[in-house]
Design an enzyme around this catalytic site. Structure first.
Site, PDB file in Angstrom:
ATOM      1  N   VAL A 279      46.873   5.617  13.984  1.00 14.06           N
ATOM      2  CA  VAL A 279      47.547   5.909  12.721  1.00 14.06           C
ATOM      3  C   VAL A 279      47.152   7.280  12.180  1.00 14.06           C
ATOM      4  O   VAL A 279      45.986   7.552  11.932  1.00 14.06           O
ATOM      5  CB  VAL A 279      47.235   4.822  11.678  1.00 14.06           C
ATOM      6  CG1 VAL A 279      48.143   4.987  10.478  1.00 14.06           C
ATOM      7  CG2 VAL A 279      47.386   3.438  12.273  1.00 14.06           C
ATOM      8  N   SER A 280      48.141   8.117  11.985  1.00  9.61           N
ATOM      9  CA  SER A 280      47.916   9.506  11.566  1.00  9.61           C
ATOM     10  C   SER A 280      48.364   9.716  10.120  1.00  9.61           C
ATOM     11  O   SER A 280      49.329   9.112   9.667  1.00  9.61           O
ATOM     12  CB  SER A 280      48.724  10.425  12.488  1.00  9.61           C
ATOM     13  OG  SER A 280      48.852  11.708  11.928  1.00  9.61           O
TER      14      SER A 280
END
Ligand SMILES: *[C@@H]1O[C@H](CO)[C@@H](O)[C@H](O)[C@H]1NC(C)=O
Length: 339
Positions: A279-280
């Site tokens: 998850v960015s």
């Protein structure tokens, strides 16, 4: 490389039981304490841990890093949760913290009840984990990094210990949108359709928050968990930083502690790491460096001499850190009873 959490199984179990209780208020009374201390360490010359980039060495400071500690005691068992603003926490850091605690408090604290979790910031000095792979980019052990982290965690637990009073815990959940994206959406599509059908998004958007309120109503702290990498500061950054989640923690603490200097107030807010694997925070997504074109399906820019990397939502990494931090802070306030 996932060594963000180091804990005894029993401690983990008690925390999970606590978090999964969906009651608006946990009716049982606890003794609770919160504490914070600085862990910043050397801000120059030491390679950062996270991106594993050997030329990414400290050359100044963006946001100091802290350890935030929480004690929960139900009169039978005592449990300590620490969120520390570093890339990850290894066995030796925890062993040294426990050794120092035992010198001071006997067997009150041990490997059975002290859980230490790292936020996973990619912008703090490395060399403290005593594992070959993790200390490779710093060419070995860096005593200043190790001491700053161990002492910061230790002092934050002492402060939490000294602040213990009767109090209550409240659990809340809420969605935070536009603060995280899947960094590998094409890989996500390999999950079976029936599984993907269970979710509205390709990453988790739920924030879970635990609030600590003293019996006299005084807010003592919060811990929340939201899936996002603290990588708003990218791999060209050379300023030590607690990144988006650290900035969010400061926003929350300033809101309650008012004019107290950062890291000195009584109210302690941890934005801790959770299921942030793929998850960015770089919500503009991957683009080719100069042309701004979409990258290929293998995240490259074929035929062009340019890199493919994700950025945003701001115009530079400082603004992106701030925007994501404000979204996290706003999300935590929406599910908070402390206003
Ligand atoms: C990092 O962010 C800066 C802006 O703050 C930008 O100029 C640079 O291209 C970015 N680099 C990478 C690899 O993300």
């Amino acid at each position: 490389m996932d060594l963000r959490l180091s804990t005894g199984p029993k401690a983990l179990l008690s925390l999970l039981i606590l978090i999964t209780l969906e009651l608006p208020a946990v009716q049982m009374a606890y003794n609770i304490g919160t504490g914070i201390a600085d862990t910043t360490g050397p801000i120059a010359e030491i390679v950062f841990m996270g991106y594993a980039k050997i030329d990414q060495r400290g050359a100044g400071l963006h946001l100091r890093t802290f350890a935030r500690s929480y004690i929960i005691d139900d009169s039978e068992n005592r449990f300590v949760f620490v969120s520390v603003e570093s890339a990850m926490i290894g066995h030796d850091v925890r062993a040294m913290v426990i050794r120092k605690l035992q010198e001071k408090y006997g067997d009150l604290y041990s490997e059975k009840n002290v859980m230490i979790s790292a936020t996973h910031t990619h912008s703090s000095p490395g060399g403290y984990n005593l594992y070959m792979l993790f200390d490779l980019t710093t060419f070995g052990f860096i005593k200043q990094s190790f001491s700053a982290i161990v002492n910061g965690i230790f002092v934050s637990i002492i402060r939490a210990h000294d602040s213990v009073v009767p109090g209550k815990l409240f659990v809340g959940h809420g969605e935070v949108l536009d603060a995280n994206i899947n960094r590998s959406p094409m890989a996500y599509l390999n999950n079976p359709q029936f599984e993907r059908d269970k979710y509205n998004y390709d990453v988790d958007k739920t924030m879970t928050q635990l609030q600590f309120i003293a019996a006299d109503g005084r807010p003592m702290g919060v811990i929340n968990w939201f899936a996002v990498h603290p990588t708003s500061m990218n791999n060209t950054n050379r300023l030590v930083s607690s990144d988006n989640v650290g900035y969010a923690a400061v926003l929350f603490e300033k809101y309650i502690n008012k004019d107290a200097p950062i890291g000195k107030g009584d109210f302690v807010a941890a934005f801790a790491s959770s299921n942030l694997g793929d998850v960015s925070p770089n919500t503009r997504g991957p683009k080719c460096e100069f042309s701004g074109d979409e990258c290929s399906s293998s995240y490259t820019c074929p035929g062009k001499n340019e890199m493919c990397f994700a950025s945003g939502p701001g115009k530079n990494m400082f603004e992106s850190t701030s925007i994501i931090a404000h979204k996290l802070f706003d999300g935590s306030m929406r599910i908070c009873m402390i206003k």
